[in-house]
Scaffold this active site. Sequence first.
Site, short mmCIF file in Angstrom:
data_model
loop_
_atom_site.label_atom_id
_atom_site.label_comp_id
_atom_site.label_asym_id
_atom_site.label_seq_id
_atom_site.Cartn_x
_atom_site.Cartn_y
_atom_site.Cartn_z
N ASP A 108 26.72 19.86 2.32
CA ASP A 108 27.29 18.97 1.31
C ASP A 108 27.67 19.74 0.05
O ASP A 108 26.94 20.63 -0.40
CB ASP A 108 26.25 17.90 0.98
CG ASP A 108 26.71 16.93 -0.09
OD1 ASP A 108 27.61 16.13 0.21
OD2 ASP A 108 26.16 16.98 -1.21
N GLU B 244 31.46 21.18 3.30
CA GLU B 244 32.25 20.17 2.63
C GLU B 244 32.63 20.65 1.24
O GLU B 244 31.76 20.97 0.42
CB GLU B 244 31.47 18.86 2.48
CG GLU B 244 32.28 17.76 1.82
CD GLU B 244 31.46 16.89 0.87
OE1 GLU B 244 31.83 15.71 0.70
OE2 GLU B 244 30.47 17.38 0.28
#
Length: 587
Positions: free
Chosen positions: A230, A304
């Site tokens: 993330d 990401e």
Amino acid sequence: MRFSYFLLFFLSVLFSTFILTSAETIDHNWWQTALIYQIYPRSFKDSNGDGIGDLNGITEKLPYLKKTGVDAIWMSPIFLSPMRDIGYDITDYREIAPEYGNMDDFQILVKTAKELDIRVILDFVPNHTSNESDWFLRSVRREPGYEDYYVWADGIPDPNMPDVQKPPSNWVSNFRGSAWQYSEERGQYYLHQFTIGQPDLNYREPRVHEEIKQVLRFWLDQGVSGFRVDAINMLYEARPEDFGGRYPDEPRTGIPGTTPDDYNYLKHIYTRNLKETYDVVYSWRELLNEYTKMHGEHKLMMTEAYADVSDLIKYYGNGNRDGAVPFNFAFLGDIHNTSNAYDIKLVIDKWMTYMPSGKTANWVNGNHDQSRLATRHGSDRVDAMNMLALMLPGIAITYQGEELGMTDGYVSWQDTRDPQACDTDPVHYALSSRDPERTPYHWDSSDHAGFSDTTGRTWLPLADNYVTLNLAKQLSGRSHYTFYKDLASIRKKNATRYGDLETKAISESILVVNRLLPGSPGIVGIVNLSDRDQVVNLSSLRLLPEKMAVVATGVDCSLDKGMPLSKAYLPISAHCAVVFETLTNCC
């Protein structure tokens, strides 16, 4: 003497054979054409009637995913958390959130998935923890070894009020307002690029690197097949020592209508995409390679980051060191419901052009942070976008429900849970809320859509259309799901896995995707983006065999599966997405 020589020779041959056999048994390739299904655990399936999805609910539905053709599941965070950001604020990376289950439930899930040949990928959140984390509490107290685990800084005097300390810089949180929060106990500000409850870890502290690697090792030891990482491009911030001892202010974007509290008010040149980030990713890749050898399968890492393609490509590696597969968000940001065939072809070609030779592409149609595919593009483009993601080379990522064409649900201000929306107001919250795409999965038309048998409310309300738009209604006949399932099967054919790619925009409304492999039947996908029927002539594609048969049809297609056709005359109805297979081998 001779006996010792032969014994040594025998042992060396045995050792060499073992090493060779071990190397040959490693599954290096499973991920390169994988269909990965993202599960938002809280909204997938509730097994115990509390209105919240959980691990046992996921385990219960693994046979459905196997039947669909999924190769791996990626679960959004399942770790212990106060859930202020629905799990992205982690208290303990090694503990399961009790509303989702426990470690026994997780191990059963992994075991069941492996029996079905489905890999398990975890969401990994390295940029920040919860402010309830033991690491953070120790850092607040300046306990030895933890003093610099987080990004701490003194305030700066306010020139208008000498006794008042201002935040160390003008940096803004993704969730609005200052990215700095003052700690009375410590007497300093800490950085939080997301909510106040998500303090940023300090990657300039070597102990943090080792802590994070130990977390990766812990879950790899539990048998996971990789990680989705993330907010990777936010790991590092500028060093104050490079700017006269204080954190530098970021310049304004000049975007009309933005205020100093808005994230888009500033250009984030000191808090995103710093070069040090890439070396961290490469070091994690080296750690995963150790487990690839131990476990006999490639350990996947996907990152990401919302960034320019030139920055994203660096995550693949630098020529000397391997890295990760950076998420390709072009389908989310660069294709819209008005994009024509030329636009879409250029988006596809751009990623394939920038991607380094020998690396693996990926295509993302949605996730828990973006409005659902059917809402963004309209239901008449669901089949087209799913076909593109599953027919193009590399990894395809599907967010739960997009195989059905699920739409965003309505979530009132009173029911809103997303902190990004809660930090606004009852008038503007819907512009920021990510709750609509996180509403529960539609399994059937029963109460609570088969998601839960709770007698109360589900954690988020269901979308109003669940009675008519659900899996049970799409299991047979012509539907988004049956088309998706056919695509997943076609995806496993040799031409789709290994064949060359050719994209061709025949006109503004007709896009053709060819996957051709010598010695195998070719696969051809055609999308009609217009609201009128058209006839497509592919005679100019000389390597394409003359005769083809329909192997998958979307909901708006008039053609039937099995129908033989000539490449010179292919009638494609309005909004149709259709896939053909050549009746003879290609090339």
